[in-house]
Design an enzyme around this catalytic site. Structure first.
Site, mmCIF file in Angstrom:
data_model
loop_
_atom_site.group_PDB
_atom_site.id
_atom_site.type_symbol
_atom_site.label_atom_id
_atom_site.label_comp_id
_atom_site.label_asym_id
_atom_site.label_seq_id
_atom_site.Cartn_x
_atom_site.Cartn_y
_atom_site.Cartn_z
ATOM 1 N N CYS A 96 -43.219 11.254 2.932
ATOM 2 C CA CYS A 96 -43.327 12.272 1.876
ATOM 3 C C CYS A 96 -42.138 12.185 0.920
ATOM 4 O O CYS A 96 -42.299 12.263 -0.297
ATOM 5 C CB CYS A 96 -43.411 13.663 2.497
ATOM 6 S SG CYS A 96 -43.521 14.981 1.271
ATOM 7 N N CYS A 193 -46.086 19.938 7.680
ATOM 8 C CA CYS A 193 -46.536 21.013 6.797
ATOM 9 C C CYS A 193 -48.054 21.101 6.678
ATOM 10 O O CYS A 193 -48.591 22.155 6.354
ATOM 11 C CB CYS A 193 -45.919 20.852 5.405
ATOM 12 S SG CYS A 193 -46.462 19.368 4.529
#
Length: 349
Positions: A96, A193
């Site tokens: 990410c 997440c």
């Protein structure tokens, strides 16, 4: 000629660290802009955007939401799932950081919004040393986030600042309270997440791949100890959740994804001295092909001394003392022996 106010773009998650980062840059006189990446189309992702907007409103700064769902799916989630499917254990935060935070969001901040610098709430220190940007550990020794930043290069480091490097977490929390920032009492954000409680990584993968009956095999006897419902539910070094009774504690020692076999053994079976990493990324250019360094093969371990040899597009790492739970798919990150700055990293194979 009038002095133009410099623009600082902050990757704003709505959490304490990024909120205090925006506050500190504002106090230094920057025109601060908040950018929130919307990673997935879920109510929890919507809530992240709303929380970030509350912080931006409190600080009186502009706020942008950047939809990065497609890129996040392709680069982060697909990689996460395929790594588990192939018997490895991924590190989605590192991917990410490379493709989303210092990819889509960084590029948008610098190229579209004209930001002079890009900031996040990471705990790390960037220093310019002899014309080269290097990443050093932050003051808070419990927050070594260099591990997650090894994919960054000179282009990103030259435009990035980490205002939290000189604070520890308790000081950051206190600043949030002192300035009444919205997330002042929030807890630490969770690791993955896109997997929201009560869903666990195990149940997420079970839903994705279905149950696939396979064997637990004992190392070194080759004896079958029982069955499982999918190798992807296990990771090397795991002890809890195996569900097999034995006269000694059992650990996952190896995984054969093709045959759907999970190999179990004693703790001492889990220790090795050698590994290799590929898909190398150098924090800055280096000439040495062979050197001693400190190495981490997972975030929450103490770095261990090792000998590193770079051969073509791979690096061979030999530890001076055996280490446990060498896991394919995780990151092997290499630090300078003397001062702990980040040199390079790669993916364990």
């Amino acid at each position: 000629m009038e002095n133009k106010q410099k623009i600082a773009a902050v990757a704003l998650s709505g959490g304490i660290d990024s909120s205090v980062t925006a506050l500190l840059l504002q106090q230094k006189g920057y025109k601060v802009i908040g950018i929130t990446g919307k990673m997935v189309n879920t109510p929890s992702a919507e809530l992240v955007c709303q929380n970030a907007k509350k912080v931006a409103d409190k600080l009186g700064i502009e706020h942008y939401v950047l939809d990065v769902c497609d890129k996040f799916q392709k680069c982060v989630i697909d990689n996460f799932e395929s790594t588990y499917k192939n018997g490895g254990t991924p590190n989605p935060c590192i991917i990410c950081n490379q493709f989303i935070k210092w990819g889509e969001i960084f590029d948008y901040a610098i190229n579209e919004l004209g930001a002079d610098i890009f900031a996040t709430g990471h705990y790390a220190d960037i220093r310019l040393v002899d014309g080269v940007y290097k990443l050093y550990p932050a003051k808070d020794e419990h927050k070594d986030q260099l591990y997650f930043l090894y994919r960054l290069g000179q282009k990103q480091l030259s435009k990035t600042v980490f205002p939290l490097y000189e604070y520890d977490k308790s000081q950051v929390r206190q600043l949030a309270i002192d300035f009444d920032l919205p997330p002042k009492s929030s807890k630490e954000s969770q690791d993955i997440c896109f997997i929201q409680k009560p869903t666990t990584t195990k149940s997420y993968l079970k839903e994705k791949f279905g149950e696939q009956k396979g064997d637990f095999i004992e190392i070194p006897t080759g004896k079958k100890l029982g069955t499982h419902t999918g190798h992807y539910q296990y990771t090397i070094g795991q002890r809890k959740g195996i569900g097999i009774a034995a006269p000694y504690p059992l650990y996952v020692i190896d995984i054969d994804a093709e045959k759907n076999i999970v190999y179990l053994g004693k703790r001492e079976d889990d220790f090795k001295t050698r590994l290799a990493i590929e898909d190398l990324n150098f924090s800055y250019p280096i000439e040495q092909k062979e050197f001693d360094a400190m190495v981490k093969i997972r975030y929450n371990m103490n770095a261990k001394k090792a000998h590193v040899e770079i051969i073509d597009d791979k690096a061979e790492i030999t530890f001076y003392e055996p280490v446990n739970s060498i896991t394919t798919g995780q990151a092997g990150v290499i630090y300078n022996l003397e001062d702990g700055h980040l040199i390079m990293g790669g993916r364990v194979i």
